[in-house]
Design a protein around this motif. Structure first.
Motif, PDB file in Angstrom:
ATOM      1  N   GLU A 178       0.950  -4.967  -9.703  1.00 30.21           N
ATOM      2  CA  GLU A 178       1.790  -4.179  -8.801  1.00 30.21           C
ATOM      3  C   GLU A 178       2.989  -3.645  -9.563  1.00 30.21           C
ATOM      4  O   GLU A 178       3.681  -4.394 -10.265  1.00 30.21           O
ATOM      5  N   TYR A 200       3.869   1.443  -6.068  1.00 31.03           N
ATOM      6  CA  TYR A 200       4.713   1.771  -4.914  1.00 31.03           C
ATOM      7  C   TYR A 200       5.730   2.821  -5.379  1.00 31.03           C
ATOM      8  O   TYR A 200       6.562   2.551  -6.251  1.00 31.03           O
ATOM      9  N   VAL A 205       1.901   4.735  -1.455  1.00 31.81           N
ATOM     10  CA  VAL A 205       1.282   3.564  -2.082  1.00 31.81           C
ATOM     11  C   VAL A 205      -0.018   4.028  -2.727  1.00 31.81           C
ATOM     12  O   VAL A 205      -0.886   4.594  -2.062  1.00 31.81           O
ATOM     13  N   THR A 242      -0.439   0.738   6.402  1.00 30.50           N
ATOM     14  CA  THR A 242      -0.949   0.806   5.039  1.00 30.50           C
ATOM     15  C   THR A 242      -2.386   1.314   4.994  1.00 30.50           C
ATOM     16  O   THR A 242      -3.092   1.126   4.014  1.00 30.50           O
TER      17      THR A 242
END
Length: 360
Positions: A178, A200, A205, A242
Motif C-alpha cells: 500500500e 491511495y 484508489v 470502495t
C-alpha cells in the motif's frame, strides 16, 4: 438519526457530515448511511461539492454591521418566501439561505485555523490508516530532478519534484503493498497475484497486481489523473465507498473530477509528458543488439539514476532484451545477469563490476 428526509442543505449544515468530508471523521458511520440510503447519494455528492468549494474561499470576517445586514436579508427572504403560495415543504430560497449561512460559517472556521496543512488529503489518508511517523516510511523528492524509490516488494516509484509517498513499515511476506501519494509519480509494480498493490491518491484508489502507470494527484488540483502504460488497473473512489467504478487498460487514461467524484476513461493514444520532467513512461526499453552505453544512458535519463561502470571495458558489449514490464531494479538485475556483472545499488547510484565482452 433519520437521513431519509435530508436534502442537500441538511447535509451541508450537518457538522458530522462536514467533518467527514474535510477530515475523514466517522467514515464507518457515513459509509453505513450510504448503504442504508442509496437514494441519497446524489444529494450527498452535491453537499460534498458545496463544502469543498467553500473550503477554497479565502478567510474573512464580517463586521458587526455587515453581519446584521446579512441576517436581515436572509430573514426577509424567508418571510417573503413563506408568504408566497408555494406548496413545498422547503422552498428553494430557504435551501440557499441555509446553505449560504453554513458555508460562510464553515469556511471562516476552516480557513482561520492557526496553520494549514500542506497536503490535507494526503495527511488525512495517513491518519485514517493509522500510519503514524514511527509506523511508516516517507520518501520525498525535494530536488529538481526525478527521484527513484525502491519499495520493499521490489516495485519502483519515480517521483516528480515535490512528490511524496508513504508506505507501512513491514518485513518480508507480511508487507502490505500500500502506497499513499501526494504529487505526481510513475509506478512499476512487481507482479504478485496473491497480494494486490494499492495506491491511495486523494479520493482515487488504484488497485493492481503488476503493471506500470503514472498518477498525478496534487492536493490543490481539481482532478486526479492516471495513465496506464502496461497491464490493467481497477479504480475505486473515496469517500463514497470502495466499489470498483472503472477498469483501465494499457494506453488509457482515467480522470477523476474531485468535486463530483465522477471518473471518465478515455484512450489517450500517445502519452504527453511534461517536457520539463521526462519520465520512464516516455521511453522504450526494448533493446535489439544495442550497445551497453546506449542502454545505460536510456535508463539513466528515464529514471534519474546514475550508473557507474567501466565504459572502455564494456565498449564491445551489446544487449538484446525486452524490459518494458519490469521495475527499474529488476531491469538492472537482468542487465547485470546478461553481462555477468556484480551490481551494487545505493539509492540512485548503481555500480556495475563486469569482466568485459569480446566480439568475434
Amino acid at each position: 438519526m433519520d437521513y431519509s428526509a435530508y436534502d442537500t442543505a441538511d447535509f451541508v449544515c450537518d457538522d458530522s457530515f462536514v467533518a467527514w468530508v474535510k477530515e475523514g471523521k466517522d467514515s464507518a458511520h457515513w459509509e453505513q448511511v450510504i448503504t442504508q440510503h442509496p437514494g441519497k447519494q446524489e444529494v450527498m455528492l452535491q453537499a460534498r461539492a458545496i463544502i469543498l468549494a467553500a473550503a477554497q474561499l479565502p478567510a474573512f470576517q464580517l463586521k458587526e454591521q455587515e453581519q446584521l445586514k446579512m441576517w436581515n436579508e436572509i430573514s426577509n427572504q424567508i418571510d417573503t418566501t413563506a408568504a408566497a403560495p408555494v406548496k413545498k415543504s422547503r422552498s428553494i430560497y430557504w435551501y440557499w439561505a441555509a446553505a449560504a449561512v453554513c458555508i460562510m460559517a464553515g469556511a471562516a472556521l476552516w480557513w482561520m485555523r492557526p496553520e494549514k496543512e500542506p497536503a490535507v488529503v494526503y495527511t488525512r489518508l495517513l491518519r485514517e490508516a493509522k500510519l503514524e511517523g514511527n509506523k511508516r516510511i516517507e520518501e520525498v523528492n525535494e530536488g529538481k530532478e526525478l527521484r527513484t524509490v525502491k519499495l520493499p516488494d521490489g516495485s519502483s516509484v519515480v517521483l516528480q519534484p515535490g512528490a511524496r509517498i508513504s508506505y507501512p513499515v513491514c518485513r518480508g511476506s507480511n508487507c502490505k503493498r500500500e502506497v499513499y501519494l501526494s504529487g505526481a509519480a510513475f509506478f512499476e509494480v512487481s507482479r504478485n497475484t496473491l497480494q494486490p498493490f494499492i495506491v491511495y491518491a486523494n479520493e482515487m484508489v488504484i488497485n493492481v497486481l503488476g503493471t506500470s502507470f503514472r498518477v498525478k494527484a496534487y492536493d490543490a488540483d481539481s482532478l486526479v489523473e492516471v495513465y496506464v502504460k502496461t497491464g490493467k488497473i481497477a479504480l475505486s473512489v473515496q469517500p463514497l465507498g470502495t466499489k470498483v467504478v472503472s477498469n483501465v487498460s494499457a494506453n488509457q487514461q482515467a480522470i477523476l473530477q474531485r468535486n463530483t467524484l465522477v471518473v471518465s476513461v478515455q484512450s489517450s493514444g500517445q502519452y504527453q509528458a511534461d517536457p520539463q520532467a521526462p519520465e520512464p513512461i516516455t521511453y522504450s526499453f526494448v533493446f535489439n543488439d544495442a550497445p551497453v552505453d546506449s542502454v545505460m544512458k536510456t535508463i539513466e535519463n528515464a529514471y534519474g539514476v546514475h550508473i557507474h561502470y567501466d565504459k572502455a571495458l564494456l565498449a564491445d558489449c551489446r544487449l538484446t532484451a525486452s524490459l518494458t514490464d519490469e521495475p527499474l531494479y529488476e531491469k538492472i538485475r537482468l542487465i547485470c545477469r546478461a553481462l555477468e556483472a556484480e551490481c551494487i545499488i545505493e539509492g540512485n547510484d548503481i555500480t556495475l563490476s563486469a569482466k568485459g565482452c569480446h566480439r568475434y
